[in-house]
Design a protein around this motif. Structure first.
Motif, PDB file in Angstrom:
ATOM      1  N   GLU A 182      25.627  35.301  29.742  1.00 47.65           N
ATOM      2  CA  GLU A 182      25.439  36.382  30.724  1.00 47.65           C
ATOM      3  C   GLU A 182      25.911  35.776  31.943  1.00 47.65           C
ATOM      4  N   TYR A 183      26.889  36.606  32.613  1.00 49.99           N
ATOM      5  CA  TYR A 183      27.837  36.042  33.758  1.00 49.99           C
ATOM      6  C   TYR A 183      27.545  37.056  34.871  1.00 49.99           C
ATOM      7  N   ARG A 184      27.005  36.531  35.994  1.00 50.23           N
ATOM      8  CA  ARG A 184      27.017  37.275  37.324  1.00 50.23           C
ATOM      9  C   ARG A 184      27.327  36.608  38.512  1.00 50.23           C
ATOM     10  N   VAL A 185      27.615  37.275  39.486  1.00 51.48           N
ATOM     11  CA  VAL A 185      27.979  36.767  40.802  1.00 51.48           C
ATOM     12  C   VAL A 185      26.780  36.964  41.756  1.00 51.48           C
ATOM     13  N   VAL A 186      26.182  35.973  42.775  1.00 50.02           N
ATOM     14  CA  VAL A 186      25.287  36.296  43.716  1.00 50.02           C
ATOM     15  C   VAL A 186      25.739  35.750  45.025  1.00 50.02           C
ATOM     16  N   ALA A 187      25.332  36.280  46.042  1.00 55.39           N
ATOM     17  CA  ALA A 187      25.545  35.797  47.281  1.00 55.39           C
ATOM     18  C   ALA A 187      24.936  34.654  47.874  1.00 55.39           C
ATOM     19  N   GLY A 188      25.352  34.033  48.776  1.00 56.81           N
ATOM     20  CA  GLY A 188      24.791  32.791  49.161  1.00 56.81           C
ATOM     21  C   GLY A 188      23.885  33.015  50.175  1.00 56.81           C
ATOM     22  N   ASP A 189      22.944  31.937  50.487  1.00 53.55           N
ATOM     23  CA  ASP A 189      21.810  32.290  51.349  1.00 53.55           C
ATOM     24  C   ASP A 189      21.651  30.907  52.079  1.00 53.55           C
ATOM     25  N   ASP A 190      20.561  30.914  52.778  1.00 53.35           N
ATOM     26  CA  ASP A 190      20.113  29.726  53.666  1.00 53.35           C
ATOM     27  C   ASP A 190      19.002  29.046  53.324  1.00 53.35           C
ATOM     28  N   ILE A 191      18.176  29.264  52.281  1.00 55.74           N
ATOM     29  CA  ILE A 191      16.922  29.031  51.902  1.00 55.74           C
ATOM     30  C   ILE A 191      16.877  27.582  51.291  1.00 55.74           C
ATOM     31  N   TRP A 192      15.981  26.901  51.750  1.00 65.58           N
ATOM     32  CA  TRP A 192      16.127  25.380  51.371  1.00 65.58           C
ATOM     33  C   TRP A 192      16.201  24.966  50.177  1.00 65.58           C
ATOM     34  N   MET A 193      15.505  25.606  49.064  1.00 68.47           N
ATOM     35  CA  MET A 193      15.681  25.004  47.808  1.00 68.47           C
ATOM     36  C   MET A 193      16.443  26.145  46.955  1.00 68.47           C
ATOM     37  N   SER A 194      17.109  27.008  47.349  1.00 72.51           N
ATOM     38  CA  SER A 194      17.501  28.149  46.765  1.00 72.51           C
ATOM     39  C   SER A 194      18.979  27.511  45.986  1.00 72.51           C
ATOM     40  N   PRO A 195      19.275  27.630  44.747  1.00 78.23           N
ATOM     41  CA  PRO A 195      20.553  27.342  43.998  1.00 78.23           C
ATOM     42  C   PRO A 195      21.695  27.889  44.786  1.00 78.23           C
ATOM     43  N   MET A 196      21.624  28.965  45.617  1.00 79.94           N
ATOM     44  CA  MET A 196      22.592  29.703  46.477  1.00 79.94           C
ATOM     45  C   MET A 196      22.998  29.416  47.698  1.00 79.94           C
ATOM     46  N   ASN A 197      22.192  28.078  48.234  1.00 80.12           N
ATOM     47  CA  ASN A 197      22.253  27.846  49.586  1.00 80.12           C
ATOM     48  C   ASN A 197      23.553  27.031  50.180  1.00 80.12           C
ATOM     49  N   ARG A 198      24.583  26.848  49.127  1.00 75.18           N
ATOM     50  CA  ARG A 198      25.764  26.157  49.428  1.00 75.18           C
ATOM     51  C   ARG A 198      26.876  27.295  49.407  1.00 75.18           C
ATOM     52  N   GLY A 199      26.316  28.349  49.141  1.00 72.45           N
ATOM     53  CA  GLY A 199      27.364  29.740  49.147  1.00 72.45           C
ATOM     54  C   GLY A 199      27.361  30.344  48.008  1.00 72.45           C
ATOM     55  N   PRO A 200      28.448  31.587  47.962  1.00 71.50           N
ATOM     56  CA  PRO A 200      28.104  32.421  46.710  1.00 71.50           C
ATOM     57  C   PRO A 200      28.269  31.515  45.438  1.00 71.50           C
ATOM     58  N   VAL A 201      27.554  32.189  44.279  1.00 71.60           N
ATOM     59  CA  VAL A 201      27.737  31.376  42.813  1.00 71.60           C
ATOM     60  C   VAL A 201      28.050  32.755  41.883  1.00 71.60           C
ATOM     61  N   ALA A 202      28.305  31.704  40.709  1.00 66.49           N
ATOM     62  CA  ALA A 202      28.650  32.475  39.422  1.00 66.49           C
ATOM     63  C   ALA A 202      27.279  31.895  38.758  1.00 66.49           C
ATOM     64  N   ALA A 203      26.542  33.113  38.352  1.00 65.87           N
ATOM     65  CA  ALA A 203      25.296  32.515  37.569  1.00 65.87           C
ATOM     66  C   ALA A 203      25.672  32.759  36.071  1.00 65.87           C
ATOM     67  N   ILE A 204      25.604  31.540  35.328  1.00 70.11           N
ATOM     68  CA  ILE A 204      25.711  31.369  33.728  1.00 70.11           C
ATOM     69  C   ILE A 204      24.485  31.457  33.302  1.00 70.11           C
TER      70      ILE A 204
END
Length: 417
Positions: free
Chosen positions: A321-343
């Motif tokens: 399953e392939y999705r995109v998710v926006a980045g965030d500023d949460i300390w332990m979030s996998p998205m905190n370096r910027g937008p991601v592709a979630a595989i």
């Protein structure tokens, strides 16, 4: 009676307490040496595992309170997303985004960074605006961006380490409706056009069987008000379940079965209130690993892992399953370096998965990926430190909130003690 997670792979011997009031919860937490909270058990990692006490807040007496400006609501943390979004709908409100299932508790979904899809939409933890927590001494504490701000920043994606959340202030938006479209497309076409699809659609994702050459593409768009859909799922599971059982009995047949599956026509549409369209019924048990890649490397990582599976004719029975998710500023979030592709990589629960996931994890890590905290991974403490610059500050807040480690278990102690 033992506790098990949704897939059946995580088992705990601790009793499960279902308190009716916050006072009952506080007394139980105060008396326990170790305690963990659980919702629907949709974490594949042993996040909820405990040998002493597990608490489930589904039955606690609580109500939804909408703020006067209707931009936030204080919601019971133990409510399922299904219950919460139905209650919000009655108030003319909604969450801006959801994932593709909804039995998880609000607290559990936020605590692990559960997400949907969308170029401009973050994971569910980004909707949190404040938390009421029961600490290790049974006392209640409130935290938000101005009150106990370090605790709030850590608690946004907490893994259940800072206390038991009983109430969460969550950002909401006016209720809206969605149109869903499911269609079959060639992998080559979707790979080439995916970035433009992401720009054109509010939500777009696809499923890709690694031994087939077509993908199942799903898009969601806002639409005019309409009645709830007649179906509670995007795709019917009967035929897929049958093929999975054959593949579990004869794994070498999995590539052929997948190509046979993709000869089926996929062309479906649903319309309805957003909270009835986002989720779908998922009744087939599986194990799951998910890595969040920098968006720029997502397709390359997917190409590599699929090529590895095809080359070795590995019996990976579920689609990616392939999705995109926006980045965030949460300390332990996998998205905190910027937008991601979630595989997301799944395997039928009746088939071996550990070695497959371990080998695929090396590919995802080589492309800069970080795992979803609730999905299968093998991160060590050193890995956490190298992937998350705020990890030690997170631990400092944890030690202040829970000096004796009451909310740790063996898995979390190895990473965050």
């Amino acid at each position: 009676m033992s506790w098990t997670n949704w897939s059946g792979s995580v088992v705990a011997s601790a009793p499960v307490l279902r308190p009716k009031t916050e006072d009952e919860l506080a007394a139980a937490v105060r008396a326990a040496a170790k305690v963990r909270a659980t919702g629907a058990g949709h974490s594949f990692m042993p996040l909820c595992q405990s040998d002493e006490l597990i608490v489930c807040l589904e039955d606690m007496a609580a109500t939804l309170t909408v703020a006067p400006d209707r931009r936030t609501a204080r919601a019971p943390a133990g409510w399922s997303l299904k219950r919460l979004t139905a209650a919000l709908w009655e108030e003319g409100l909604a969450l801006a985004n959801q994932g593709d299932v909804n039995p998880q508790s609000l607290a559990g979904a936020m605590a692990t960074g559960t997400h949907g899809t969308g170029r401009d939409l973050g994971n569910l933890a980004t909707f949190a605006r404040g938390f009421r927590l029961i600490g290790p001494d049974g006392a209640a504490t409130w935290c938000d961006a101005t009150t106990n701000p370090d605790l709030f920043q850590a608690q946004r994606l907490s893994l259940g380490l800072f206390g038991i959340a009983t109430e969460i202030e969550v950002e909401v938006i006016p209720a809206f409706h969605l149109t869903e479209r499911i269609e079959k497309k060639s992998w080559a076409e979707v790979r080439e056009s995916y970035d433009s699809l992401v720009e054109r659609h509010r939500h777009v994702e696809f499923w890709f069987f690694p031994h087939a050459d077509d993908v199942i593409l799903k898009t969601l768009e806002m639409t005019d008000p309409c009645d709830p859909p007649p179906s509670t799922t995007d795709m019917e599971e009967t035929a897929f379940r049958r093929l999975l059982k054959i593949g579990a009995f004869a794994p070498p047949l999995v590539p052929v079965l997948q190509r046979l599956m993709m000869k089926t026509g996929f062309d479906g549409r649903r319309r309805g209130p957003a909270h009835t369209i986002f989720p779908s019924d998922r009744t087939i048990r599986f194990e799951e690993m998910e890595y969040e890649m920098p968006r720029a490397t997502g397709m390359e990582a997917l190409d590599e892992v699929v090529a590895w599976i095809r080359r070795r004719r590995l019996p990976v029975s579920f689609p990616f399953e392939y999705r995109v998710v926006a980045g965030d500023d949460i300390w332990m979030s996998p998205m905190n370096r910027g937008p991601v592709a979630a595989i997301s990589m799944h395997q039928y629960a009746a088939m071996p998965w550990r070695d497959l996931f371990a080998d695929a994890e090396e590919i995802f890590r080589a492309h800069g990926g970080r795992p979803h905290w609730a999905k299968r991974h093998t991160l060590s403490r050193d890995d956490v430190d190298s992937l998350y610059p705020m990890a030690e500050r997170y631990r400092t807040v944890r030690r202040a909130a829970d000096p004796q480690g009451k909310f740790l278990n063996a898995h979390l102690e190895a990473l965050f003690s």
